[in-house]
Each structure stands twice: as structure tokens, then as C-alpha cells.
Design an enzyme around this catalytic site. Structure first.
Site, mmCIF file in Angstrom:
data_model
loop_
_atom_site.group_PDB
_atom_site.id
_atom_site.type_symbol
_atom_site.label_atom_id
_atom_site.label_comp_id
_atom_site.label_asym_id
_atom_site.label_seq_id
_atom_site.Cartn_x
_atom_site.Cartn_y
_atom_site.Cartn_z
ATOM 1 N N LYS A 278 -0.158 -2.065 -4.155
ATOM 2 C CA LYS A 278 -0.972 -0.930 -4.244
ATOM 3 C C LYS A 278 -1.615 -1.011 -5.793
ATOM 4 C CE LYS A 278 -0.957 4.358 -4.102
ATOM 5 N NZ LYS A 278 -0.022 5.416 -3.810
ATOM 6 N N SER B 186 -1.815 8.440 0.011
ATOM 7 C CA SER B 186 -2.656 7.691 -0.914
ATOM 8 C C SER B 186 -2.570 6.001 -0.668
ATOM 9 C CB SER B 186 -2.604 7.839 -2.287
ATOM 10 O OG SER B 186 -1.285 7.688 -2.790
ATOM 11 N N SER C 268 2.904 9.960 0.149
ATOM 12 C CA SER C 268 1.832 8.836 -0.117
ATOM 13 C C SER C 268 2.349 7.274 0.374
ATOM 14 C CB SER C 268 1.562 8.615 -1.370
ATOM 15 O OG SER C 268 0.389 9.560 -1.681
#
Lengths: 104, 460
Positions: B70, B145, B169
């Protein structure tokens, strides 16, 4: 339930505090968004929290310290520290001017 | 089948036996990336040395396997943007603890995946570089996210992915993309080098193809770190020890079973959980504290911590100036500034932290009686593109089933429990355990995965 309203002038004050430049149109939209969010947040007022302590962190660890010693591996060289600076001069960060005199 | 479709476990076995050469895996991976990455908008940047690095790692724990990361984990000399314009050209001068340990264990960063800008959201639609599409059905969102990381796993553009969760997330995008998402206890993994969002909740973890893979990857980076004072000082266990365990006698509480609007997902979950009873666990419905207040607690605490953490972006030392914040970030920073201002801190911030205690107390009571709690990870299937537009509370409402455990710091794993044959979209079940008891959540999630038909990679 009380409906918390934040008006456009308050929004502009908050923007100033948060150092976020916003336009008039944005401040209108933000006032609406604030209202929607605060409508959800205001539900907290129905919770019974008499004699309840606050939780600021969940692990309950206390006073976690390390030896007061310089760790070179955690330090940047000057070049590394400046590597991402948008503006630099003579090995320093160039910062926006914050003080003015009558001459300028 | 191509080699990038293997699980971590399968690839490690094949590399060990010599039936697979790492170069071949990377060839297949490259082709898949060329084929799908632009289409789904998953990776923002690539590590161009990935294949070269992998070849040197044959004798390591992860043998050079390709891992997606990420883009809010700082990686030295690779761009790290947090999907924000402000950090568009930012090249970290240091490595996050997670990625440093991952690399030391022989994991190779393939590239950095898209997220909601600054991890603010549950859709990837707040990314300054456009949304990621759900590879299971590209008319739909991947969740967020960590949507890019979940999509990378679902599309086989990596063997597993590093992600982070503040409240949902990891687990929500994992559920929406039909993958596994493991959020460890807060403090189990170091936050050093992760671009801070809400520091009292931010937790790095894994999105993977199987529960087993999640354990193998988590093993590489969990444990104490002198660079993060909130880390648990006890060494992390070998998480793979908890796989293939007998779950006989374990008590599992089904929570949030009577929430309005969740009838369909709850009914399907109850059906699927029957398998745990057959394996000897005791599954029963139990009442947990209504999660609606957790939305408000999370919103207040998150906005407050965001306004503080994002104050550092001044455009002087790195990044562009604050005019470049996107709408969502502006909204959150400003609401946090308001909530922490004189007169309102007592009304909002302090009250929220007290209600947070109510959730911790409730979980403490529940875990006296139950080993693991379970509910759907999300109220429904992945939403359509554009679903978050005009809704400043989109993420908070989508994550209603995850926020209570997140604000309490608890570990949880989401595993698929249903696939809709028409839309090809998935539902995920969230198994939650008490603080530091990842072992219990892993045991049950692993048994569930292996005895149901919903895991794509186990049932291909």
C-alpha cells in the site's frame, strides 16, 4: 436532538487555524458537509457515560522509554534531510517569509 | 493456470521442490500486470528491480516472492504518495519497519498500490490518482482504503499485499474483493514509516489469498520495534502454528445479527457458520453493544488525530503546500480542528473517548464468555462506482460492523463466505478475538475457510 450548525464565517476561521486555503464556494459546501457529519456525531450525546473514564489508547502501556542515546541509524544526513525540499539554499530549507516591515 | 495465481504457500513449496523457477513466476506476473494494471488502476508505481532482487533471495523465508505494498508505507528510493498530490514527487529517505522486515525475510516489493488519499475513505474514490476498479466486477468499487492492495491480490498481480487499517481499511476491501484480510491487534505491528492517519488506531496488516498466506506474511514483520513506542514488547508468535487446529469446544458468538438492513447478509452467514458447529465449536447468537455509536466515536477520534497528523505537511521540508489537499482531506482536517477547539473538545472529543471505553468494556465482557466473535465484515456487496460521491460519511457508514473492534484495538480476519453468481461479488465474515489473541481468530478463520467452498484459490 440539537442540530449543530457551523456557519460559513466559522468555516473560514477553522480553515485559517488549519492553514487550508479555501474559496467561498468551498466554504459553502464545507458548511453543508459539517452539518451532515455532526448530525451523526451528535448521537454520542445520547450515550450514558457517567462515571466512565476516557480511553486515549488501547494497550494500557505506560511510560515506554528508550535510553537517551543518539542512534545514528535514525538520523538523516543533511543531504537526505534536504532531498525532498521544494526549495533550499546553502544547505537550509527555504521557508516562506512570515515577517514583514514597512519597507516591503 | 499461470504461476502468479499461486498462493504464497504453493509458490514456496514449488520453489523448494524445484518445480518452479522464480524467473518464470515473475514472467507470468509481468504479463498479468501489463494486461490488467491500467484497466483496474491498481499500482501507482513499480519497483523496476523486483525481478533482479528476487533472484538473490532463494534461500530466504519468502524466497523472493512478489508482494504488493500500500502506498502509505515509506519505501526508500521508491515514490510514496499516500495517493495524494501533495506527496506526488516524494521519495522517502528511509524504509518503514514493515517493508524493511518484509524485504529482510525475502519478500520483494512489486510496486505501491492505490488507496483513498491519506487512507481517508472506504472506496479508493478519494485517491488523487483515480479509483481502483474491483477485479471481480469492474463496475464496482474495491472498497478501501486499502482497495489497491485487495484488488492486486484478487487480480493475482502479486502473491499477497501489505495494507493498513484504521477502522475497516484492511477487512472491508478484502471482503469486497473476495480475499482474506488480517488486521492484527493494535501494537502488534510497528507503525514506523507508515504515513500517519489516526495514530491511536492505525494498524499494518495483510491482504492475501488464504488465511495461511496471511500468517506467513505477518510472520515476517510482526513484533516489537524500538522505533514505535506503542508496540507490544512481547515477541510475536509464529502465526502459522495456529493453522489446521482443532476448534472443538471453542465458543463463537454471532454479533450484530439483528441489525436492521442486514437481514440478507446475516442469514447467509448463519447458514455458512453451521460448518463450525459441525467441527465441534459452539456457535450462538449474542448481543453486543449497538455499533451505531462506534461510527460517531471513530469519526470524532479519527478527524481529531488526522488534523494533528496532517499538520506536518507544510510544503517546506517535503511535498507540495496545503492548497493541494483534496476535498476529503480538507474536510477531515477542518472537522478535526473544529472538534479539538476550545469549547468543543469537551463536547465531542472527550465524550467520544468515554464512549470508546463503553465498547472496550463490552468486548471485555463478551470475551469472558466467547473465544471469537463473528459478523459480516460489511453490510453488503461491493458498491457501484461513484457510490461515495456527495456522501461525507460514506466510509464510516460502510464500516459500521468493523469500527467497534477497531476503536478497541482488537485483531480480526475477514474471509469470504459467499459469492453471488450473477455479479461475481463476495461477502466476507469478520472473525474477531480479544487483544493479542490473533491465535483464536486465525484458528477459526482457517477452519472456516478450509471447510467452506468460497475461497477462490482453494477451490479453483
Amino acid at each position: 436532538m440539537s442540530k449543530k450548525q457551523v456557519d460559513q464565517n466559522q468555516i473560514k476561521d477553522i480553515a485559517k487555524l488549519a492553514h487550508i486555503p479555501i474559496s467561498d464556494i468551498e466554504s459553502q459546501q464545507l458548511a453543508k458537509d459539517f452539518a451532515k457529519t455532526l448530525a451523526v456525531v451528535d448521537q454520542l450525546k445520547t450515550a450514558d457515560v457517567s462515571r466512565i473514564d476516557s480511553t486515549h489508547q488501547v494497550t494500557a502501556f505506560k511510560n515506554v522509554t528508550r535510553e537517551d542515546k543518539v542512534d545514528e541509524s535514525l538520523s538523516f544526513t543533511q543531504a537526505e534531510a534536504l532531498a525532498n525540499a521544494p526549495q533550499q539554499k546553502d544547505g537550509f530549507f527555504l521557508v516562506p517569509k512570515v515577517l514583514t516591515t514597512e519597507d516591503n | 493456470m499461470t504461476f502468479n495465481q499461486l498462493t504464497i504457500k504453493e509458490a514456496l513449496d514449488a520453489l523448494t521442490s524445484g518445480s518452479l523457477k522464480i524467473e518464470k513466476l515473475y514472467q507470468d506476473l509481468d504479463l498479468s500486470i501489463q494486461d490488467k494494471n491500467k484497466l483496474y488502476n491498481i499500482y501507482l508505481n513499480f519497483n523496476t528491480d523486483a525481478k533482479k532482487e528476487a533472484k538473490l533471495l532463494e534461500n530466504t523465508q519468502l524466497k523472493g516472492l512478489p508482494i504488493a505494498v500500500k502506498d502509505n508505507f515509506c519505501s526508500k528510493n521508491l515514490p510514496t504518495t499516500a495517493s495524494s498530490k501533495i506527496l506526488e514527487n516524494f521519495i522517502p529517505q528511509y524504509e518503514s519497519t514493515v517493508t524493511k522486515r518484509l524485504q529482510k525475510a525475502g519478500g520483494v516489493i512489486v510496486g505501491k498500490t492505490n488507496l483513498d488519499a491519506w487512507a481517508h475513505g472506504s472506496s479508493t474514490e478519494t485517491s488523487d490518482f483515480g479509483p481502483t476498479l474491483n477485479p471481480r466486477n469492474p463496475d464496482h468499487l474495491p472498497g478501501g482504503s486499502s482497495g489497491g492492495s485487495a484488488a492486486a491480490v484478487a487480480a493475482d498481480l502479486c502473491l499477497a499485499a501489505i495494507a493498513s487499517e484504521t477502522a475497516g481499511s484492511i477487512r472491508q476491501p478484502a471482503a469486497w474483493c473476495g480475499t482474506v484480510g488480517l488486521k492484527p491487534s493494535y501494537g502488534r505491528v510497528s507503525r514506523f514509516g507508515v504515513i500517519a492517519m489516526a495514530s491511536s488506531m492505525d494498524t499494518p496488516g495483510v491482504i492475501s489469498k488464504t488465511v495461511e498466506d496471511a500468517c506467513l506474511v505477518l510472520n515476517s514483520f510482526a513484533g516489537p520495534d524500538s522505533r514505535d513506542a506503542t508496540c507490544y514488547q512481547n515477541p510475536a508468535p509464529d502465526f502459522s502454528k495456529f493453522l489446521d487446529q482443532d476448534i472443538k469446544g471453542l465458543k463463537i458468538g454471532l454479533i450484530y445479527h439483528d441489525l436492521e438492513g442486514l437481514e440478507e447478509v446475516n442469514e447467509k452467514l448463519a447458514q455458512e457458520l453451521a460448518v463450525l458447529s459441525q467441527l465441534g465449536a459452539k456457535v450462538e447468537k449474542v448481543q453486543a453493544l449497538d455499533p451505531h455509536h462506534a461510527i460517531a466515536v471513530y469519526t470524532v477520534v479519527q478527524r481529531a488525530e488526522v488534523s494533528s497528523n496532517l499538520a506536518r505537511f507544510d510544503g517546506v521540508r517535503y511535498g507540495k503546500d496545503r492548497a493541494f489537499f483534496g476535498d476529503e482531506a480538507k474536510r477531515r482536517i477542518m472537522l478535526g480542528t473544529f472538534i479539538l477547539s476550545k469549547g468543543y473538545a469537551e463536547q465531542y472529543y472527550n465524550l467520544a473517548q468515554k464512549v470508546r471505553t463503553l465498547y472496550l468494556n463490552d468486548f471485555a465482557q463478551l470475551f469472558k464468555k466467547y473465544d471469537v466473535l463473528v459478523s459480516p465484515s460489511s453490510p453488503g456487496f461491493a458498491k457501484k462506482l461513484d457510490a461515495s460521491a456527495g456522501s461525507p460519511m460514506f466510509g464510516e457508514l460502510e464500516d459500521i460492523l468493523l469500527e467497534a473492534s477497531s476503536i478497541s484495538g482488537l485483531p480480526g480476519i475477514s474471509v469470504p463466505y459467499y459469492r453471488d453468481p450473477q455479479s461475481n461479488l463476495f461477502l466476507g465474515a469478520n472473525f474477531v478475538a480479544a487483544m493479542w489473541r490473533e491465535d483464536l481468530a486465525i484458528k477459526v478463520a482457517d477452519a472456516f475457510e478450509k471447510n467452506t467452498k468460497w475461497n477462490t484459490w482453494r477451490n479453483r
